[in-house]
Design an enzyme around this catalytic site. Structure first.
Site, PDB file in Angstrom:
ATOM      1  N   HIS A 142       0.870  -1.175   0.000  1.00  0.00           N
ATOM      2  CA  HIS A 142       0.000   0.000   0.000  1.00  0.00           C
ATOM      3  C   HIS A 142       0.915   1.235   0.000  1.00  0.00           C
ATOM      4  CE1 HIS A 142      -2.728   3.003   1.768  1.00  0.00           C
ATOM      5  NE2 HIS A 142      -3.735   2.206   1.478  1.00  0.00           N
ATOM      6  N   ASP A 144       3.445  -4.349   7.995  1.00  0.00           N
ATOM      7  CA  ASP A 144       2.203  -3.582   7.925  1.00  0.00           C
ATOM      8  C   ASP A 144       1.046  -4.565   8.119  1.00  0.00           C
ATOM      9  OD1 ASP A 144      -0.128  -2.337   7.185  1.00  0.00           O
ATOM     10  OD2 ASP A 144       0.600  -1.629   5.234  1.00  0.00           O
ATOM     11  N   GLN A 157      -4.083  -5.086   7.075  1.00  0.00           N
ATOM     12  CA  GLN A 157      -5.027  -6.054   6.499  1.00  0.00           C
ATOM     13  C   GLN A 157      -4.864  -7.428   7.122  1.00  0.00           C
ATOM     14  OE1 GLN A 157      -7.387  -5.159   4.452  1.00  0.00           O
ATOM     15  NE2 GLN A 157      -6.698  -3.126   3.825  1.00  0.00           N
TER      16      GLN A 157
END
Lengths: 142, 415
Positions: free
Chosen positions: B129, B206, B209
Site C-alpha cells: 500500500h 504492515d 489487512q
C-alpha cells in the site's frame, strides 16, 4: 436499474467509449497537456493544433472509464474547427451542464453527457479531457 | 446437494447479529463489500465511546483529581486490552497513533535520523500500500539511500528468491505487508523475516489487512515493528497503533514534541518521558482507544479462527459464482492464499463503471488502484474492482454481487 443510470450510460456514451473519435497521437501539435485523476489513476493526453485563432485539429489518448473516454471523444468533436472564443463558450456550457446548472446551448452528441449531473462523483471523470484541452490551449505555441 | 449449494450453505448467515450494526440493519438492500477500506462499527464500540465521554471524560495523565484518573485508567486499560488482542506482552511498546499511515510515518521519520545514511539500502515489496511505500521511498531520497522493490512471482505472490537477492548486508529497512490490501494475498511472514534477518535491517510489518482477519500473534512474528489501524477491525476511525521492540523504541528519538511526552523541559534542552508516552505527544484519543478496545473484545467473543473461516467460506462461494460471469479475471493467488478479498477485472469495462452499476444495486465495492499504483503497474492494469468480505456479510451479498455484475455486462453493452 435506475432511470438515472440509464441516462448516464446512454448508447452514445457507450459507442464513444468503444470507438472513441480522434483517439490518436498528434505529431505536429501546437500544444498538448496531460490530465490525471489521482483518485482512480485515470490519465488522458490532449493534443491541439491551432491555425490562427482556430482549433484546426484536436486529439486525445489515455485510459479511463466510459464516462471520461466518451466525454473526451465528444469534446474533440465539439471543438474541432471552432475559434478560441467559441471553444471557451462550449467549455463553459459543458461545465454548466455536468454540474447541474442547465444544458442551455448544448447541441449534438454532447447532450448525452447531461446524465452526469446526477452523479457528482463522476463530474471529475467527465471533465478530465476538457480540462486537459484547456491546458493544451494554454500551452500551445501560436 | 450440488457443490455450489454446499458452498453457499457454509456462508449462509453472518457470524454476528446484524442488529449490532445499525447501518447494515437499517438498510436491507445494502450489500457492503468494502470492509478492506473500512469496516462498519458494532453498537458495542459506539456505546463504549459514548459512555467514556458521558462518564469519564477528562484529560488523562494530567489532573490530580479523580475524574482525570478515571480517564487515564480508561486509556491505559484500553491499551492493555488491545495489546492482549494483538499478542503483545510488553504493553508499553504499543504506541497509539491515528492509524497505519501515521504509524509508518512515525517509524520512517524517527528511524531515519540515527540509522539510515547514503549508500544504505531500503527494501519494500511490489504489493505494498502507498502508506508502506512512500515513507520509505522518501526516506531513501532524503538521505541518498537505495530504494529497492522485491518483485512478485507469477500468481500475485511475493518472489522470495528475489527478496533474498534484494536483502544485501547494507540493508537497513525491510518493510512488507502481512496481507495485500489490493489482492488479499497473505504473505509468508516467517519466510520473509528469516530472509530479512540475514541483514541487520529493521523489519517492519504492515498489519493493517492482517489484524482484522486472523490472530495476529504479533510477538510470535519476530518482526521489529508492527503497525495497524482500528477502523479496519470494527473500531473507530482515527485510532491505530505502532508496536516496536522496546530497545528500539528507547533508542529512537521522539517523532513529535509537546505535552505529555516530556520528563523535564529546560531552557535549552529537554528529556523525554518513558514509553509509551515518549511517542504520544499531546492529548491522546482516549475515546478512540476505548472504542478500539471494545472492538477487540467484540472480535475475541466471535473468535478470530471463526472470522477467518467465515471469510474463507465467503471467498470460496464468491470464487465459484464469479465463473458464471463471463469475462471476469480474478487477480492474485488462489482463494486459499487470500484473506476475504476478491480483486478482479471484467473484459474492457472500467472498474469505475462497474462500481457505478453495482452501486445502483446497493452493492458497495472499491474501484481504482487501491493505493497500490506500483502493484497495478506490475499487473499491467490501471485499476481493479475489489470486493472484500467481513463478519457481517453472507451468501446474499455474494449473490447480489453476481447479479449486479451480470447487469453490468448487459448495461455496458457486452454480449
Amino acid at each position: 436499474m435506475s432511470a438515472e443510470l440509464e441516462e448516464l450510460y446512454q448508447s452514445i456514451i457507450l459507442d464513444h467509449n468503444r470507438r472513441p473519435q480522434n483517439f490518436r497521437v498528434m505529431e505536429d501539435a501546437s500544444g498538448h497537456a496531460d490530465g490525471l485523476n489521482p483518485l482512480c489513476g485515470d490519465q488522458v493526453t490532449v493534443w491541439i493544433k491551432l491555425d490562427g485563432d482556430r482549433v484546426a485539429d484536436v486529439s486525445f489518448q489515455g485510459q479511463g472509464c466510459a464516462i471520461s473516454k466518451a466525454s473526451a471523444s465528444l469534446m474533440t468533436q465539439a471543438v474541432k474547427g471552432k475559434t478560441l472564443t467559441e471553444t471557451q463558450v462550449i467549455f463553459d456550457r459543458f461545465h454548466a451542464m455536468v454540474t447541474g446548472q442547465g444544458a442551455e446551448g448544448i447541441t449534438g452528441g454532447m447532450k448525452a453527457l447531461s446524465g452526469v449531473s446526477k452523479f457528482p462523483l463522476r463530474v471529475k471523470c467527465a471533465s478530465l479531457g476538457w480540462h486537459a484541452m484547456k491546458a493544451a490551449l494554454d500551452n500551445a505555441a501560436p | 446437494m450440488n457443490p455450489l449449494a454446499i458452498l453457499r450453505k457454509d456462508c449462509e448467515r453472518p457470524i454476528v447479529d446484524i442488529d449490532d450494526f445499525s447501518l447494515l440493519d437499517e438498510r436491507d438492500h445494502l450489500h457492503y463489500l468494502d470492509s478492506a477500506a473500512t469496516t462498519q462499527k458494532p453498537r458495542a464500540v459506539l456505546q463504549a465511546m459514548q459512555s467514556y465521554y458521558e462518564q469519564h471524560n477528562a484529560n488523562p495523565h494530567r489532573g490530580a483529581y479523580e475524574l482525570s484518573a478515571q480517564s487515564t485508567e480508561a486509556y491505559e486499560r484500553s491499551r492493555q486490552r488491545i495489546a492482549r488482542f494483538l499478542g503483545v506482552a510488553d504493553v508499553d511498546t504499543l504506541i497509539f497513533t491515528r492509524g497505519t499511515t501515521e504509524s509508518l510515518n512515525v517509524l520512517a521519520t524517527a528511524w531515519r535520523h540515527a540509522n539510515v545514511k547514503a549508500g544504505d539500502r531500503i527494501v519494500v515489496t511490489r504489493m505494498e500500500h502507498h502508506a508502506n511505500f512512500i515513507p520509505w521511498q522518501q526516506l531513501a531520497l532524503a538521505v541518498g539511500a537505495e530504494f529497492v522493490i522485491a518483485e512478485l512471482a507469477p500468481g500475485g505472490v511475493l518472489d522470495l528468491d528475489h527478496l533474498a537477492q534484494c536483502c544485501t548486508p547494507n540493508t537497513k529497512v525491510v518493510a512488507f505487508g502481512q496481507v495485500s490490501n489490493a489482492l488479499g494475498t497473505i504473505n509468508p511472514v516467517s519466510d520473509i523475516v528469516r530472509i530479512a534477518r540475514t541483514t541487520g535491517a529493521l523489519v517492519v510489518c504492515d498489519g493493517a489487512q492482517g489484524v482484522p482477519h486472523f490472530d495476529a500473534a504479533v510477538d510470535a512474528l519476530g518482526v521489529d515493528a508492527y503497525v495497524f489501524s482500528g477502523h479496519k477491525m470494527l473500531g473507530p476511525m482515527g485510532i491505530g497503533g505502532l508496536v516496536v521492540r522496546r530497545e528500539i523504541l528507547e533508542a529512537m528519538p521522539p517523532y513529535q514534541f509537546g505535552g505529555d511526552m516530556i520528563a523535564l523541559v529546560g531552557d535549552d534542552r529537554s528529556t523525554w518521558n518513558v514509553l509509551p508516552h515518549k511517542f504520544e505527544a499531546g492529548t491522546p484519543n482516549v475515546a478512540g482507544a476505548v472504542g478500539l478496545a471494545a472492538a477487540a473484545q467484540y472480535l475475541d467473543v466471535i473468535g478470530m479462527p471463526r472470522v477467518r473461516a467465515h471469510e474463507a467460506a465467503l471467498l470460496a462461494y464468491a470464487s465459484a459464482r464469479l465463473t458464471e460471469v463471463s469475462g471476469v479475471t480474478v487477480l492474485g493467488p488462489p482463494p486459499e492464499q487470500r484473506s476475504g478479498v476478491v480483486s478482479f477485472v471484467l473484459d474492457e469495462v472500467h472498474p469505475h463503471d462497474i462500481a457505478q452499476v453495482l452501486d445502483s444495486a446497493g452493492v458497495c465495492v472499491r474501484s481504482g488502484h487501491h493505493c497500490a499504483q506500483p502493484l497495478m503497474r506490475a499487473l499491467k492494469v490501471t485499476a481493479t474492482t475489489r470486493a472484500s468480505f467481513y463478519v457481517y456479510n453472507d451468501a446474499d451479498d455474494v449473490d447480489a454481487l453476481i447479479v449486479a455484475l451480470l447487469t453490468t455486462r448487459d448495461r455496458m453493452g457486452l454480449a
